[in-house]
Every structure is written in structure tokens, then in C-alpha cells.
Design a protein around this motif. Structure first.
Motif, PDB file in Angstrom:
ATOM      1  N   UNK A 118       0.750  -0.901  -0.031  1.00  0.00           N
ATOM      2  CA  UNK A 118       0.034   0.218  -0.185  1.00  0.00           C
ATOM      3  C   UNK A 118       0.634   1.318  -0.107  1.00  0.00           C
ATOM      4  N   UNK A 119       2.100   0.948   0.830  1.00  0.00           N
ATOM      5  CA  UNK A 119       3.612   2.170   1.460  1.00  0.00           C
ATOM      6  C   UNK A 119       3.511   2.437  -0.843  1.00  0.00           C
ATOM      7  N   UNK A 120       4.149   1.682  -1.055  1.00  0.00           N
ATOM      8  CA  UNK A 120       4.392   1.836  -2.392  1.00  0.00           C
ATOM      9  C   UNK A 120       3.676   2.319  -3.546  1.00  0.00           C
ATOM     10  N   UNK A 121       2.393   1.711  -3.494  1.00  0.00           N
ATOM     11  CA  UNK A 121       0.759   1.988  -4.328  1.00  0.00           C
ATOM     12  C   UNK A 121       1.065   3.547  -3.772  1.00  0.00           C
ATOM     13  N   UNK A 122       0.448   4.471  -2.964  1.00  0.00           N
ATOM     14  CA  UNK A 122       0.899   5.300  -2.566  1.00  0.00           C
ATOM     15  C   UNK A 122       2.195   6.642  -3.038  1.00  0.00           C
ATOM     16  N   UNK A 123       3.046   5.490  -3.022  1.00  0.00           N
ATOM     17  CA  UNK A 123       4.321   6.360  -3.169  1.00  0.00           C
ATOM     18  C   UNK A 123       4.493   7.051  -1.632  1.00  0.00           C
TER      19      UNK A 123
END
Lengths: 668, 252, 236
Positions: free
Chosen positions: A545-550
């Protein structure tokens, strides 16, 4: 130390409010076996109603009729309704099923209240109290008429309850029902009616608490009532869920303790400012771990307990081979369509929504492991996911580690935390374990998240998209495909565990801890494994989720990982089907899609769409008692039976779900 | 050679003495019956011996070692298996899976790594062991059915199979015939005798069905009000006036 | 013989897949006394529970005074005059002696009359009067039985179902309790006595029903104990 005394006394009004709700919890737990988490929400209903009635812009009623309607009429009516419509039919359900139902109500009720055409969702300013809130000094102590009224009302209520129990026929009947509803019936007393009365009474207490407590908050919001619920739960657990006087004492002690913490501790560091808000959770967690005698009271002493028919059991269903083949073909075909749609059809908006849904599906598989396979209700899955996300962000930020590696390390950190949280599971089970995880979830949000060591600096940390085998997943289409592949990978792992030795042992433990122990398996060890695996999955999903949200930080936390959202997750997965991959995936996709479809396709306003989806998810939990296997699974089984019958197989092929527990004549 | 020995086991619940200084011994390969009227304390004794309850006084020795406060699963690993009067089957699992879980638990086989690598495959030797027990108990046809759909008698056999596949030295059977009709009882008795004949296992069984006890047990112990009122060879004990009194309440 | 007060016809009952009672017929005439005998686990307790409505039969009917009562809630059946003293502990341990008496009596007769009846109960059992404020759970087994009997003695039901009356009682007290049951009978109450210990029940019942494995193995006139022990202990 006159200051200390003054601080302590200032905590008494709040303590009285805690005590009122705690007494309600104890009362309904004793008479119906339901640990009603929804009392926090019920308190909010009365409070919201009271202030809507008082609000000069809406009704502008005077105090007395507003109190009569919101506390004396609406609160008991809600309790009566919940008993008649829900809890009465759950009498023989296992305690965990009752807890899940009340959890659903806890999620749904505030959202219903907040609907615009009911009481409105706009932020309400500090509402007027029952009496004046102007400061007055009594014996040198700074207080207000409202606080004095609070204390007087609470004390009178408790005394009144004592009189009711000791002096009236109805009280006698209630005490008899507490011991044994069946024996009470043999005395010619309608135990159901007495039970309804107990629900009305405890709901009245919750409503009273709601109206009294509201002026103590700056604003009237449903989340504040969550804190009230946790404090009341701590007091109720202190009372071992049986003693009303101890619940009262526990509530007061907590209120006083909170006031002391606020007054005496220095106000300049996170630990002590967090301490005030966290005290109830810490106390609840500590009590659950160390308070002796909690489990002894769980069984109760009803000599006629064996009379009732066994509750419906999950499972009892073996998939025919054609179903597995059909499932796999459908999943394969669906995947092809999905990939094509990803590459060609979805625009950026839907791409984002669906990616979120896929990541949530992955996280929901963590619920599948701990709740579905192991049968343990964990309410802190969002915290595990958040730990994975924070760890990923910090590792990338500090060490420049590759983001995929950081996600794996984050999962490992979450797994370690999960195992640690499961240690109480060695001592606790059922509803107490669920409460411990709830306390931890709230504690995590209030104490740990504000710490820099956990959440990093106040600014959001940048988390890049992964770069793997020459593909840059900064491209959203590519990233969605990556997420889908990871979901498939994790789903595969979950299926391997489910079908392997561990899964079989967990499934066995779910229906009989004693049976598993008698084979030489340690149930404590199994629970730790289940929590660790589950937390690892959630943590990995959090990292994704963190990398999705950048980026990751407190804002992303607030948007994705709050404990309340975590509750909705668990309720949703349990409702749809906690044991199967389709249950988790349906859950993940509907969590985001439902709201967006309402909003973008049907043109419903954003707030209403959000409320409606939460209401439906919450109310969905009410089906749990009837379909513990989940809606998706129940429909699948219905479909299989229908097809089996069509194919005119011998009746043996259409398995029936019958509970294996067969009590013989009750023995002492 | 004595396998299990309980000495002076005493258990109180809220002032009521459920077990009062109870002695019980069981030799290797012996079948001992534990009988007594309702509420005599039979299941409580079982729970004390298997570690579910802690006795307030007394000692339990297994193969000469004091079991002390050992937990249920640790006693199981020493070779003490049991079945339950209120059955403790695993809902939603097939008969075969019940035995497989027990077999792997006994061999301490499997675990997360092998789940992920071996994909939960059932080894041919496991299948052989499971099928052997199933065949012996006449359960082969039911092997792939979920236990939820089984009759009570078959369910009791599954519990027995689950216990036997752990190759125990001693099995406690808690009312294995309760809720069964006469024909089912006779079948289970015969199955039990056959299973016992080819294993090095001792059995202690609680039962009300005196006929079944006569068929199975060389020796019985009679509990009444938490005390041992008689023990010895089955036929002698059943003729004992004190025992008939306990069962019929006759006071002549 | 008068018309039956209680009539069970083809009653089946159980718990889940567990069939405790299979096709049981049983009648109790008005004012009569029937003993329901059988070894442990034969289904006697389930029959008693079916009569009082705690367990619903899966098939068959229970009629009381000519009306079908199977399917009614237990409190409804109790109000029609069926009292059931369940097996084992049959008093509210957490209520005082006085409250144990008051609960059913107030329900049936209101507070004032209940107080009179409670006093009558104390006159009958002075020991209970001495302990009226004590929690019933602290009474001895015999006193607890006295307490549950005192209630039916002062307010005789039309049918009294007693489950395992002698369980856990000293022989002397069993004799005493049976004398009281004979008194209740003289007041016009019909009795259904569920017993594993047969001797006393045989002294009061004019007919017996023997259950074995949930089925009626014998119904009719009382049998001598040696024949009964054949029925109980020997292969069926």
C-alpha cells in the motif's frame, strides 16, 4: 498534596460515565451472554438525538423533554429492538458469534445516526450539557453544575439498580435469569421478557452515559464514544464481567486515574500526553493478561445449560471435484479478462480504485488465516498492516533498500509483532482475546503511531514504486498487474497452508481445542503461528500500500490503517467468508468498489456513499450467526447442492451440515 | 507391569467433593472399566488423569513417572490418548483428515516449511497408516465424508481411530457407547476388542452400559459419590450387593 | 381409571444428531403416580424435559389435560400446572432460600399471597425457616431438595415431574422426601417420578415405564427389583 486530591476528584464525573456504560455491559453479559461492544454506539445515538433535539436550529426543545425522549424512550427502545430482532435469536450461539454481531452494530450504528436525513453528519460544536457548565467552586474544587448532576445521576442510578435487584420482583426475576434462564422458565416466569427488560435497562444506562458525557468532549463525534466504550470495557473486565459494584468502582477508578495522569504527569512528551488517552486501553490490556479468574467465570453455572440445541456449525461441507475444476477455470478466465481490462479498458481513476481493492484483498487474506483458519478473532489487523507500511517506508528512507526487499523485511517485523501479540493468546481465548487485540489496536493508534520511532518524521516519507527485471512499476497498469500477481502468490501460500499440516491443525483447533490438545499438539503454539503468519501477510500488504501511495506517514495511516477501518475489514471478511480466498478478494474489492460505484455510477454524494457502504458492511455481520461460513461460501454451497440434486446423485453426495456435538443427558 | 497408577486423587468443586481419595491402576494391555451411577465422578476422574483438571490432592503416575502438572498435550505425547463423551470432533473436516492430523501430530511431522514446499501432499506411508486404522474400524467407506454428516456411532469410532493412530500406550474412553442403540453398541464393542487384540495398548473406559463392560473388561472399578466402593474382577464386582445398591438404590 | 392428565404419544427427542428418546408413549392419570425408570443414559431426563417444555420433541405430541402442550414455551407449561424439579441442583444457588420460594409463588399468586405461602413452607420445614436469608447454594443437598419440595407442597401443581429425586441424598432423607411426595399426592397432584434408584419410587408408583437406550422396554404394573435389575443390567 492538595493538587493531587483535586485532580483525582475532577476525574470522578468522567469515571461515573465510564461506570454507567460498564454496568450496562455487565448487565447484558450476565443476562444474555452478549458482550455488547455496540454500547458505545448506543450511547452516541442518545447523545446525538439529545443534541439534535436541543439544537435551536433544528428542534430547540428544552432540556427535560429532550432527556425524556433521548434517554428514557429512545435508548431503551433501541435495546428492546436489538434484543427482539437479534440477540434473542443468538441465545445458543457461541460467544464469539455474539461478539461479531455486536461489532457489526458498532460499525453500522454511528454511520446510520450520521446520515444527513437522520441526525446529520456535520460536525457538532460542543453541545449544551444537561445543566450549566459554568465553573463553580464546591469545597474549593473547580467543578460545574453539569458535573455535579453527572455524579448525582450516576450514583442514584447505581443505587436504584441495587434497589431494583434486591427489593423488586422484577429484580428477583432478573437475578434468577442470570443464574439459569431455563430454571426461571420452570418457575413460570417468561425469561425472554425479563431478558428484554435487562436489555432495555442496560441500554438506558448507555444512553444516560452518552448524554452526560457529551459536554466533556469538544465536539460530538462517534469516535469519542469509542474511547468511552474501551474505558467501560476495562471497568467491566475489572469486574470480571459479573460484578456490578466492581464495574462501578472500576469506572470511577479509571476516571480518577485519567485525571491524575493528565494533572500530575509532565505535559511535554509524547509518552505522558499519550498516557492519558491510553490509560483505559493499557488497563484493559493489562487486566486481560493478568487479572486472575477471568476464565473461571466464562462458563457460568446454569445446571440446565445442556438443554439447548447446538448452534449451527461452520463447515461440514466437502467440495466435489467438479466444483474445484469449475472454480479454477472461472478464476483463470476471470484473470485473463482482468488483465485485458487492466491493459486496455480502465482509465486512471478506476485503475487506482481497483489497485486499492487488490491490495486490500491481499491484506484481507491475513484475516483469512487468523480468523478463518485458526478461529481467533483479531481486531488489530490494521495495526499489523501499518507496521509493515511504516517499516517499509523507513527502511527505504534510511537504508536505501530496494522497496520489494523492504516490504519483505516489513512483513517479518509485523510477524514478530503478531507473535508477540499472540502470547496473551496462550492464556486467553474467545472474546477475551478479541478484546485484547482491540485494546492493542487502539493503543497502537494513540501511543505508538505518534512516536517517531514507529511512524518516522512528521513529513510523509517517499516510497518509490518497485523496479524489477527491467520493468518500472511506476506505470500504474504495470503496478496493478504486479499487485495482482502478488495477490495470487499470497493466495497460493494461504491455500498451501490451509491444505497442509498447519491448516488442518488450525481448522481442528477451531472447533475443538481440547481435541487438538489430546493429540499432543500445543494450541498455544498453533495460535502464535497463526498470528505471526497473518501479521506477516498484513504487513506485506501494508508495504505494498505504501509503495502504491508512493509515500507513507501519518496521513496515509489516517486514510488507510486506522483501527476503526481495521474493524470494518474484519467484519467484512467474516461476513463474506473468512475461510476462503474468494471471501477475502470479494471483501477487498467491494470495500473500495462499492463506494465508488455508488458515487460515480449512481451519483450518490461521497459522504453518503461512504456511510452507506459502512452501514451495509456492518449490518452484514448480523448474518454471521446464521452463516458462520460467510455469505460467499454459503451461496457456493447452495449452488453446489442445487447442481448435485439436479444431477440426481445419491443423497450421500449432498452433504448436510449437522453439528457433531451431541450432548448426552446433562451430567453434573 | 503397572502402566498407570493414580493414588489418592481428590478433587473439590466449590466445597463439593467430586473425587475423594480415589485410587486407580491399570496394567499394560489391560482393559479396566470404570462404572458408577450418574454424578459419581467418573468424567472428573478422567479429566484429572488426562490433565484437563488439576487434582487438589493425590498423584498420577504413568510408567512410574509422576505426571505432576503436565499439560494435556504433553501427556498426550507420552502416549496417553482419549475420546470424549461429548464428542470433540473437528467440524468441517473429513474422517481421513482427522486421522491424518493425529498421525502427523504423533510423528511431529509437517509444519509451515513442508506445507509450502510439499504442498500439503499426503505421503503414501501416511495414507497406508490412516487406511489401516480406518479399515480396522470399518470406516473406509466414510473416509472422505465430513464428520458433520456422520451418525453418532460412526463419530465415536472416528474419535477412537484418531486416538489409536497416535499409537498410545493407554486410551481413556469416556462413555464410548452413550447414545448408541444396542446393535451399534455391539458393533463398537466388537471393533474395540479387535483393535485391542493387535495393539500394545491399555484401555480405561467409563461406561454405563454394564453389558458392554462385561464383554470388554476383565476388571472394573466402581465409583459412587466420588469414592471407590468396589474394584476387582468384573463378574464378582457386578454381583457385589454394594454395587447393586449403588445402581438400584436398593437398601435391603 | 380416570382420563389421562398427561399423555405422550410417539415422542421422539434429542440433541442435534443425538437421539435421546425414540417413539415413547406414556400416560399419567389425574392424581396418579408413574415411575419412569431405567439405567443411566436411557433418556429419562429427556422425557422429563419434553414434558416441561425445555426440550421440544422432534416428533409426536405431549397433551396435558386434553390440550396439546408440546411446542409451548416452558413458562407457559409451568403456568398450566406442570412443575418440574430438574435433575441435580434444582434451586437457584445465588438466590436466598426466601427468594427461591418467592420467585414461582409471586409469579403464580402475587406478592401478598406468596408471603403467606412462604410462611407455610417454613412451618412445614423449620430448617428452611432458620436459613431463609442464606443463599440456597450453601444448603446441603438434602436441604436443597427440601426447598424445591417445599415450594410444590404449599402450592401443589397438577402434575409434578421430579427428576432423580434421590440422587445425592442420604437414605434417611430420601425416605423423608418420599413421605412428602405421598402428601402432595393426597393433595391431588399427579406424579411422574424419574428414577435410576428404583426402590422408593416403587413404593409410591402404581405403574412404571422402563426406558432402555431411549425406547420403552417395559410399561405396566411395578416389577420386583430382581426383575428390574435384569432389565437394567442384563443384555437387552
Amino acid at each position: 498534596m492538595p493538587d493531587v486530591v483535586e485532580y483525582a476528584i475532577r476525574g470522578v464525573p468522567m469515571g461515573c460515565v465510564f461506570a454507567l456504560v460498564a454496568i450496562g455491559i455487565v448487565l447484558t453479559y450476565k443476562t444474555s451472554g452478549v458482550l455488547n461492544l455496540a454500547f458505545g454506539a448506543q450511547a452516541y445515538v442518545s447523545a446525538a438525538l439529545y443534541y439534535t433535539l436541543r439544537d435551536p436550529d433544528r428542534f430547540g426543545w428544552p432540556m427535560v423533554p429532550a432527556v425524556v425522549v433521548s434517554v428514557l424512550i429512545a435508548a431503551p427502545a433501541l435495546g428492546w429492538f436489538l434484543d427482539r430482532a437479534l440477540y434473542r435469536h443468538l441465545r445458543t450461539a457461541p460467544p464469539v458469534a455474539k461478539l461479531v454481531v455486536s461489532l457489526g452494530l458498532l460499525v453500522a450504528i454511528p454511520q446510520i445516526v450520521n446520515l444527513d436525513f437522520l441526525l446529520g453528519s456535520q460536525a457538532k460544536l460542543a453541545p449544551p450539557g444537561v445543566a450549566s457548565e459554568d465553573p463553580i467552586y464546591v469545597a474549593g474544587i473547580n467543578t460545574s453544575a453539569n458535573e455535579i448532576v453527572t455524579v448525582v445521576v450516576a450514583v442514584l442510578s447505581v443505587l436504584g439498580l441495587g434497589l431494583l435487584f434486591r427489593r423488586t420482583n422484577l429484580g428477583l426475576q432478573m437475578r434468577a435469569v442470570v443464574e439459569s434462564p431455563r430454571m426461571t422458565q420452570l418457575a413460570g416466569v417468561n425469561a425472554d421478557r425479563v431478558g428484554s427488560f435487562a436489555w432495555m435497562l442496560s441500554s438506558l444506562f448507555a444512553g444516560l452515559a452518552g448524554v452526560l458525557v457529551a459536554p466533556l468532549f469538544a465536539q460530538l463525534t462517534d469516535l469519542d464514544f469509542f474511547g468511552l466504550l474501551i474505558a467501560a470495557l476495562a471497568a467491566a473486565v475489572f469486574a470480571r464481567l459479573v460484578s456490578i459494584p466492581m464495574a462501578f468502582a472500576g469506572g470511577i477508578a479509571l476516571g480518577v486515574g485519567q485525571a491524575l495522569a493528565a494533572g500530575v504527569l509532565p505535559a511535554d512528551n509524547v509518552l505522558s500526553t499519550g498516557f492519558r488517552s491510553v490509560l483505559p486501553f493499557a488497563v484493559l490490556f493489562g487486566l486481560l493478561l493478568f487479572w486472575p479468574g477471568l476464565r473461571d467465570h466464562a462458563g457460568g453455572g446454569d445446571p440446565l445449560a445442556g438443554v439447548d440445541p447446538p448452534p449451527p456449525s461452520p463447515g461440514g461441507f466437502v467440495r466435489p471435484r467438479w466444483m474445484t475444476v469449475l472454480n479454477r477455470s472461472l478464476a483463470g478466465a476471470g484473470l485473463v479478462v482482468f488483465v485485458v481490462a487492466t491493459l486496455a479498458v480502465f482509465d486512471e481513476f478506476w485503475l487506482r480504485v481497483i489497485t486499492q481493492g487488490i491490495i486490500l484483498s491481499l491484506i484481507f487474506l491475513s484475516v483469512t488465516v487468523v480468523v478463518g483458519l485458526a478461529g481467533q478473532i483479531s481486531l488489530c489487523q490494521a495495526a499489523f498492516a501499518a507496521v509493515g507500511a511504516f517499516a517499509t517506508a523507513q527502511l527505504v528512507d534510511k537504508t536505501g533498500m530496494s522497496v520489494l526487499v523492504a516490504m519483505v523485511v516489513g512483513a517479518a517485523v509485523a510477524a514478530a509483532l503478531g507473535a508477540l501479540i499472540a502470547l496473551p493468546a496462550l492464556r486467553l481465548s474467545g472474546i477475551y482475546l478479541a478484546l485484547a487485540t482491540l485494546a492493542f489496536a487502539v493503543m497502537f493508534e494513540n501511543v505508538l503511531v505518534p512516536l517517531e520511532a514507529v511512524s518516522g518524521p512528521t513529513r510523509q516519507l517517499k516510497v518509490p514504486r518497485p523496479l524489477l527485471a527491467g520493468i518500472d512499476f511506476a506505470n500504474n497498469r504495470a503496478f496493478l498487474l504486479l499487485c495482482t500477481a502478488l495477490l495470487a502468490l499470497v493466495a497460493g501460500i494461504v491455500l498451501l497452508i490451509r491444505n497442509g499440516t498447519t491448516g488442518r491443525a488450525l481448522t481442528a483447533m477451531r472447533s475443538s481445542e481440547l481435541g487438538v490438545a489430546s493429540l499432543g499438539l500445543s494450541t498455544g503454539r498453533l495460535k502464535v503461528i497463526a498470528f505471526a503468519v497473518s501479521a506477516a501477510i498484513a504487513g506485506f500488504g501494508g508495504g505494498l500500500m505504501a509503495t502504491f501511495e508512493r509515500q507513507m506517514g501519518r496521513q496515509v495511516y489516517q486514510a488507510n490503517f486506522t483501527f476503526f477501518v481495521g474493524l470494518v475489514w474484519v467484519v467484512l471478511v467474516i461476513t463474506l467468508g473468512a475461510r476462503t480466498v474468494p471471501g477475502a478478494v470479494t471483501g477487498g474489492l467491494s470495500f473500495v468498489l462499492f463506494r465508488q460505484i455508488l458515487e460515480k455510477v449512481l451519483g450518490v454524494s461521497a459522504t453518503l456513499a461512504g456511510s452507506v457502504s459502512f452501514i451495509l458492511f456492518g449490518l452484514g455481520a448480523l448474518t454471521y450467526a446464521k452463516h458462520p461460513e460467510g455469505i460467499v461460501e454459503a451461496q457456493t454451497q447452495r449452488f453446489v447442492r442445487l447442481v448435485s440434486r439436479r444431477r440426481a446423485h445419491p443423497p450421500d453426495d449432498a452433504p448436510t451440515a449437522v453439528d457433531p456435538v451431541a450432548p448426552a443427558e446433562a451430567r453434573p | 507391569m503397572t502402566l498407570l497408577e493414580a493414588r489418592g486423587v481428590t478433587k473439590r468443586f466449590a466445597g463439593i467433593v467430586a473425587l475423594d481419595d480415589v485410587d486407580l491402576a491399570c496394567d499394560e494391555r489391560e482393559i479396566v472399566g470404570l462404572i458408577g451411577p450418574n454424578g459419581a465422578g467418573k468424567t472428573t476422574l478422567f479429566n484429572c488423569l488426562t490433565g484437563v483438571l488439576r487434582p487438589d490432592a493425590g498423584r498420577v503416575l504413568f510408567e512410574g513417572k509422576d505426571l505432576g502438572a503436565l499439560a494435556v498435550h504433553r501427556r498426550a505425547r507420552l502416549g496417553i490418548a482419549r475420546t470424549f463423551q461429548r464428542m470433540e470432533l473437528f467440524a468441517g473436516m473429513t474422517v481421513r483428515d482427522h486421522l491424518l492430523v493425529a498421525d502427523r501430530a504423533h510423528r511431529r511431522a509437517g509444519g509451515l516449511p513442508s506445507d509450502l514446499v510439499l504442498r500439503g501432499r499426503i505421503h503414501p506411508s501416511e495414507r497406508d497408516r490412516v487406511d489401516r486404522v480406518l479399515a480396522q474400524l470399518g470406516l473406509l467407506d466414510d473416509g472422505d465424508r465430513p464428520v458433520d454428516a456422520l451418525s453418532l456411532g460412526t463419530g465415536r469410532l472416528v474419535e477412537l481411530g484418531r486416538a489409536l493412530i497416535t499409537e498410545p500406550r493407554l486410551v481413556f474412553l469416556d462413555e464410548p457407547f452413550s447414545g448408541l442403540d444396542r446393535i451399534e453398541t455391539d458393533e463398537v464393542v466388537a471393533t474395540l476388542q479387535a483393535a485391542h487384540a493387535e495393539r500394545d495398548v491399555a484401555i480405561v473406559l467409563v461406561e454405563h452400559d454394564v453389558t458392554a463392560v462385561q464383554h470388554l473388561c476383565e476388571r472394573v472399578v466402581v465409583l459412587d459419590y466420588g469414592r471407590v466402593i468396589a474394584s476387582g474382577p468384573t463378574d464378582t464386582v457386578l454381583e457385589d450387593p454394594a454395587v447393586r445398591r449403588a445402581y438400584l438404590g436398593v437398601t435391603e | 381409571m380416570s382420563a389421562p392428565l398427561l399423555e405422550l404419544a410417539g415422542v421422539h427427542a434429542g440433541y442435534g444428531p443425538f437421539k435421546a428418546v425414540v417413539d415413547v408413549d406414556l400416560t399419567v392419570p389425574a392424581g396418579g403416580a408413574v415411575a419412569l425408570l431405567g439405567p443411566n443414559g436411557a433418556g429419562k431426563t429427556t422425557v422429563a424435559r419434553v414434558v416441561s417444555g425445555l426440550v421440544r420433541p422432534t416428533a409426536g405430541t405431549v397433551a396435558f389435560d386434553g390440550e396439546v402442550i408440546s411446542g409451548l414455551p416452558a413458562h407457559e407449561i409451568a403456568r398450566r400446572g406442570v412443575a418440574h424439579a430438574p435433575e441435580g441442583r434444582s434451586v437457584f444457588a445465588t438466590l436466598s432460600v426466601e427468594e427461591n420460594l418467592a420467585l414461582p409463588l409471586r409469579q403464580a399468586h402475587g406478592t401478598a399471597r406468596a408471603a403467606e405461602l412462604t410462611d407455610q413452607a417454613y412451618a412445614m420445614f423449620p430448617r428452611l425457616g432458620e436459613r431463609r436469608a442464606q443463599l440456597a447454594g450453601s444448603l446441603s443437598g438434602g436441604e436443597q431438595r427440601q426447598l424445591s419440595l417445599a415450594r410444590v407442597l404449599v402450592d401443589p401443581p397438577r402434575l409434578l415431574v421430579v427428576d432423580e429425586l434421590s440422587l445425592g441424598l442420604a437414605p434417611v432423607i430420601i425416605g423423608e422426601v418420599y413421605q412428602r411426595l405421598a402428601e402432595i399426592r393426597r393433595l391431588g397432584t399427579a406424579l411422574l417420578l424419574v428414577e435410576q434408584y428404583v426402590e422408593h419410587a416403587l413404593g409410591i408408583a402404581e405403574s412404571i415405564v422402563v426406558l432402555r437406550a431411549g425406547e420403552v422396554a417395559y410399561a405396566g404394573a411395578p416389577l420386583p427389583t430382581d426383575e428390574l435389575s435384569q432389565l437394567f443390567l442384563a443384555a437387552g
